[in-house]
Structure formats: C-alpha cells, structure tokens
Design a protein around this motif. Structure first.
Motif, PDB file in Angstrom:
ATOM      1  N   GLY A   1      -9.668 -40.168 -16.803  1.00 12.26           N
ATOM      2  CA  GLY A   1     -10.870 -39.902 -16.029  1.00 12.26           C
ATOM      3  C   GLY A   1     -10.778 -40.215 -14.547  1.00 12.26           C
ATOM      4  O   GLY A   1     -11.806 -40.336 -13.866  1.00 12.26           O
ATOM      5  N   TYR A   2      -9.568 -40.331 -14.004  1.00 11.10           N
ATOM      6  CA  TYR A   2      -9.425 -40.537 -12.567  1.00 11.10           C
ATOM      7  C   TYR A   2      -9.914 -39.293 -11.818  1.00 11.10           C
ATOM      8  O   TYR A   2      -9.802 -38.170 -12.330  1.00 11.10           O
ATOM      9  CB  TYR A   2      -7.958 -40.772 -12.201  1.00 11.10           C
ATOM     10  N   PRO A   3     -10.427 -39.456 -10.584  1.00  4.33           N
ATOM     11  CA  PRO A   3     -10.778 -38.284  -9.767  1.00  4.33           C
ATOM     12  C   PRO A   3      -9.549 -37.417  -9.531  1.00  4.33           C
ATOM     13  O   PRO A   3      -8.420 -37.917  -9.510  1.00  4.33           O
ATOM     14  CB  PRO A   3     -11.282 -38.900  -8.456  1.00  4.33           C
ATOM     15  N   VAL A   4      -9.764 -36.129  -9.326  1.00  7.20           N
ATOM     16  CA  VAL A   4      -8.645 -35.204  -9.201  1.00  7.20           C
ATOM     17  C   VAL A   4      -7.725 -35.577  -8.039  1.00  7.20           C
ATOM     18  O   VAL A   4      -6.498 -35.441  -8.129  1.00  7.20           O
ATOM     19  CB  VAL A   4      -9.151 -33.745  -9.075  1.00  7.20           C
ATOM     20  N   GLU A   5      -8.297 -36.068  -6.939  1.00  3.31           N
ATOM     21  CA  GLU A   5      -7.466 -36.452  -5.786  1.00  3.31           C
ATOM     22  C   GLU A   5      -6.499 -37.569  -6.166  1.00  3.31           C
ATOM     23  O   GLU A   5      -5.328 -37.548  -5.784  1.00  3.31           O
ATOM     24  CB  GLU A   5      -8.343 -36.905  -4.606  1.00  3.31           C
ATOM     25  N   ARG A   6      -6.991 -38.530  -6.950  1.00  2.00           N
ATOM     26  CA  ARG A   6      -6.144 -39.640  -7.367  1.00  2.00           C
ATOM     27  C   ARG A   6      -5.097 -39.179  -8.370  1.00  2.00           C
ATOM     28  O   ARG A   6      -3.953 -39.658  -8.351  1.00  2.00           O
ATOM     29  CB  ARG A   6      -6.998 -40.761  -7.978  1.00  2.00           C
ATOM     30  N   CYS A   7      -5.463 -38.241  -9.241  1.00  4.88           N
ATOM     31  CA  CYS A   7      -4.490 -37.699 -10.204  1.00  4.88           C
ATOM     32  C   CYS A   7      -3.303 -37.091  -9.467  1.00  4.88           C
ATOM     33  O   CYS A   7      -2.141 -37.291  -9.842  1.00  4.88           O
ATOM     34  CB  CYS A   7      -5.151 -36.642 -11.090  1.00  4.88           C
ATOM     35  N   LEU A   8      -3.596 -36.329  -8.409  1.00  5.58           N
ATOM     36  CA  LEU A   8      -2.528 -35.701  -7.629  1.00  5.58           C
ATOM     37  C   LEU A   8      -1.700 -36.746  -6.892  1.00  5.58           C
ATOM     38  O   LEU A   8      -0.467 -36.644  -6.818  1.00  5.58           O
ATOM     39  CB  LEU A   8      -3.124 -34.699  -6.643  1.00  5.58           C
ATOM     40  N   GLN A   9      -2.357 -37.742  -6.336  1.00  3.15           N
ATOM     41  CA  GLN A   9      -1.629 -38.802  -5.627  1.00  3.15           C
ATOM     42  C   GLN A   9      -0.692 -39.552  -6.568  1.00  3.15           C
ATOM     43  O   GLN A   9       0.464 -39.837  -6.226  1.00  3.15           O
ATOM     44  CB  GLN A   9      -2.620 -39.788  -4.994  1.00  3.15           C
ATOM     45  N   LEU A  10      -1.181 -39.876  -7.756  1.00  3.93           N
ATOM     46  CA  LEU A  10      -0.358 -40.604  -8.722  1.00  3.93           C
ATOM     47  C   LEU A  10       0.810 -39.754  -9.202  1.00  3.93           C
ATOM     48  O   LEU A  10       1.913 -40.263  -9.416  1.00  3.93           O
ATOM     49  CB  LEU A  10      -1.218 -41.053  -9.903  1.00  3.93           C
ATOM     50  N   ALA A  11       0.583 -38.452  -9.357  1.00  4.72           N
ATOM     51  CA  ALA A  11       1.670 -37.549  -9.734  1.00  4.72           C
ATOM     52  C   ALA A  11       2.727 -37.505  -8.645  1.00  4.72           C
ATOM     53  O   ALA A  11       3.932 -37.617  -8.916  1.00  4.72           O
ATOM     54  CB  ALA A  11       1.124 -36.157 -10.015  1.00  4.72           C
ATOM     55  N   ALA A  12       2.294 -37.347  -7.397  1.00  2.27           N
ATOM     56  CA  ALA A  12       3.237 -37.282  -6.276  1.00  2.27           C
ATOM     57  C   ALA A  12       3.963 -38.614  -6.084  1.00  2.27           C
ATOM     58  O   ALA A  12       5.172 -38.649  -5.819  1.00  2.27           O
ATOM     59  CB  ALA A  12       2.492 -36.895  -4.990  1.00  2.27           C
TER      60      ALA A  12
END
Length: 374
Positions: A328-339
């Motif tokens: 349930g992380y915000p989408v911006e954080r999901c992308l940051q964690l992936a990167a």
C-alpha cells in the motif's frame, strides 16, 4: 491501506547462473575487445548462484520480508541440487517442482564491467514446465501471483501462448492479483518465431502488473522499430538512445488498449517508465489502486555506489515494486524503492548481496540520493 492477503506466489523460470568475475582492468566498450578466438583471458573466481525470475524476484521478496511460495521446475541433478539447497537456506524449497530424466537449466553470465551482460543458456526443465505442474489449491491461498520469463519456457510460448493463457485465466478465477515479467528472446530461435504481439494481446487482460524491459517489448511488439533502435544505437546500449514520448509511450499505449492495467517498463540504466489505465480500471485490481489511475511517469535511476554486475537488477527492482504496491505504499514511493533496489543490486556480483531493506532505501532517498541523468 494495503491488500489483505500479502502472500506472493512466484512462478516460472529458474536456473543456475555461473558468473566469472572480470578484473578491474578489463573494461571495454565492446565484447570483442575482451573475447576473441584463440585468446586466453584470465578472470577471477566464479560466482555460482541461483537465477531466473523464481530465484531473483522470489528470493528478493523474501529478503524484503514477504511471505512467498516459490514454484520453479528442476531436475534431480547437480544443478538442481544446488538450487534446492539454496532455496532451503531461505526455507523456500518446499514447493519446487521435480522432474525425472531431465536436466536443470543453467546460464553462463558474461558480464564485463561497462558492457551489458550476455548469457549462454540451457533451458532444461523450464521448457517442459506446464499448467499441470502447478498446485492451484496452494496458489489459491496467496493474494498475488507473479510469473517470470515465459519467453524462455517453450510450453509457455508455443500454440500462441495457450498454456500461459490457461494459467493466468485460472489464477484470476481464484481471485489473485497478477504480474508478468519477460526475458530476452534469442534471434533465430524457436521463440523468436512466435507472434509475440498476438500472444501478449491474449494474455494481457489477465495481467494486473505487466513489468517487461523496453528491449523485450520492442522486439516482441514491433520488430522493425526494434531494429531501427539498434541502428540508432550502433554499438551503444539501446536504452541510451530512446525517447520516452516517441519510442516508449506508444508501446505502453498499445498495451493499455489491449487491456493492460499497470505497465512498468524497465529502461536499463536511465530508469523505468510507468503507465496506468484510468482510475476505474486500476480499482479493479484492488480499491487501493484507484489513486494510481491515468499515470505516465518516468522514474530516473539512482547513482549506484559502484557497478560490479547488472545480473538480477531488473528482477529485484520488480520485487521491490510489487512488495511496495502490495503493502500500500504511494505510487511515487513504489517507483523510488524499485529504482533504489536496482541501484543497490548492481553493487554486487550476485543478485541478492547488494540489496538493502526498505528502511535503508527510504533513509537514503530522503537524504538526497543522487539521480542519474543520461
């Protein structure tokens, strides 16, 4: 808010990766500068590790703290024993699929510093993997189903992907959310003769998160465009010459038109591109994804501390993205964690040693982790 059932099934391709260690002075722009007929090239010790999506994405999810069921197919041979023993160290060997009188898949990973990695690959048991190998009663106990590398598994791409389609239809009937990752196709191979655009158009409506690389997507969906990218790149990496609006977004648009919900395209060192369907379609995955509707975002990569090997960087970044999305992380954080996970992975020769916890990644991100700008 997060999905109630966070258990993840990771299914598909598994193999042994043998990665010789190149020495620091063995940097080159092209592989021909290092490997030539008749030449002896001294290298360091080899890393022998488990590879493929089941190992790379599955074990990364375990390392991030997810409850995971791993379903890959191995033979009762020495490589199969290594895979089983490695998974046992993580308590994840129980649901491996065993095949008699076959051979376990392996890859020789050629990954000199400064050059995109190459593989010598034996598909082995991955080619015989089929619908009948799966325990759907066990799968029904999970909340999310991830399938990796059908493009390297013969039964998954022959007959226009009927077996793969059957698997995803069944999993959706069971009520799980789903994701699908691809792998590169060898030009001239049987897999290269598959009508991949047609196969993907059939399967995509049953996939909630589609997470391929841009090279795989270009090759499969628009071969002339992919060949034009190669001409444009010359001896450089394709991802360094692509334009988001002209090259990447049109492919994502086609996928959304086919019924894709969330498309995350790995774009190599520059970063990753996310595009989503409208909010109502995204909410069909789970109500928590309503706020993800109608996005078109390019997430630049982070500057890694060093680059030892790109092996597993894409797979582990997807593990981080899925874990964050499910939690349930915000989408911006999901992308940051992936990167951030991709940038951490490349600091080690193997897939898992360089990975950092979400807490460590968030701390570094919030303290100004530098982004790449290619």
């Amino acid at each position: 808010m997060s999905m109630k059932n966070k258990k993840v099934v990771v299914c598909g391709h598994v193999c042994i990766d043998i990665t010789p260690q190149f020495l620091p002075n063995q940097r080159a722009k092209q592989i021909g500068e290092l490997l030539r007929p008749g030449k002896l090239l001294n290298v360091g010790s080899a890393t022998v590790s488990v590879g493929g999506a089941v190992a790379n994405t599955g074990l990364a999810l375990l390392k991030f703290g997810s409850e995971v069921i791993l379903m890959g197919k191995i033979a009762d041979d020495s490589f199969g024993n290594i895979i089983e023993q490695t998974f046992r160290e993580y308590g994840a060997e129980k649901h491996l699929i065993h095949a008699g009188n076959e051979s376990t898949s392996y890859s020789m990973v050629i990954a000199p510093p400064g050059i995109d990695r190459m593989f010598l690959h034996h598909p082995g048991t991955n080619d015989t993997f089929c619908y009948g190998d799966l325990d759907f009663e066990l799968i029904s106990q999970a909340g999310h189903f991830h399938f990796g590398y059908p493009s390297a598994m013969r039964n998954m791409y022959v007959n226009e992907g009927s077996e793969l389609l059957k698997i995803f239809q069944k999993v959706k009937q069971l009520g799980l959310t789903t994701s699908l990752d691809l792998s590169a196709v060898e030009d001239g191979s049987e897999a290269s003769k598959t009508d991949w655009a047609k196969l993907l158009e059939r399967v995509i409506p049953y996939v909630d998160f589609f997470v391929p690389s841009i090279e795989e997507l270009g090759y499969m969906m628009d071969r002339p465009l992919y060949e034009e990218w190669n001409r444009r790149a010359g001896s450089s990496d394709i991802t360094m010459v692509l334009d988001v609006e002209k090259d990447i977004k049109p492919l994502a648009d086609r996928l959304i038109a086919w019924g894709a919900k969330c498309v995350l395209i790995k774009c190599g060192a520059p970063g990753m591109y996310l595009q989503t369907a409208d909010a109502k379609v995204m909410a069909q995955i789970d109500p928590q994804f309503y706020d993800w509707g109608g996005l078109s975002v390019f997430e630049q990569s982070y500057v890694p501390d060093c680059v030892l090997s790109g092996t597993g960087a894409g797979d582990t970044s997807i593990a981080a993205f899925l874990k964050a999305a499910i939690e349930g992380y915000p989408v911006e954080r999901c992308l940051q964690l992936a990167a951030g996970t991709g940038a951490s992975c490349v600091t080690a020769y193997d897939t898992l040693s360089g990975l950092r916890s979400f807490e460590e990644l968030i701390h570094r991100i919030e303290n100004g982790w530098e982004k790449n700008s290619f």
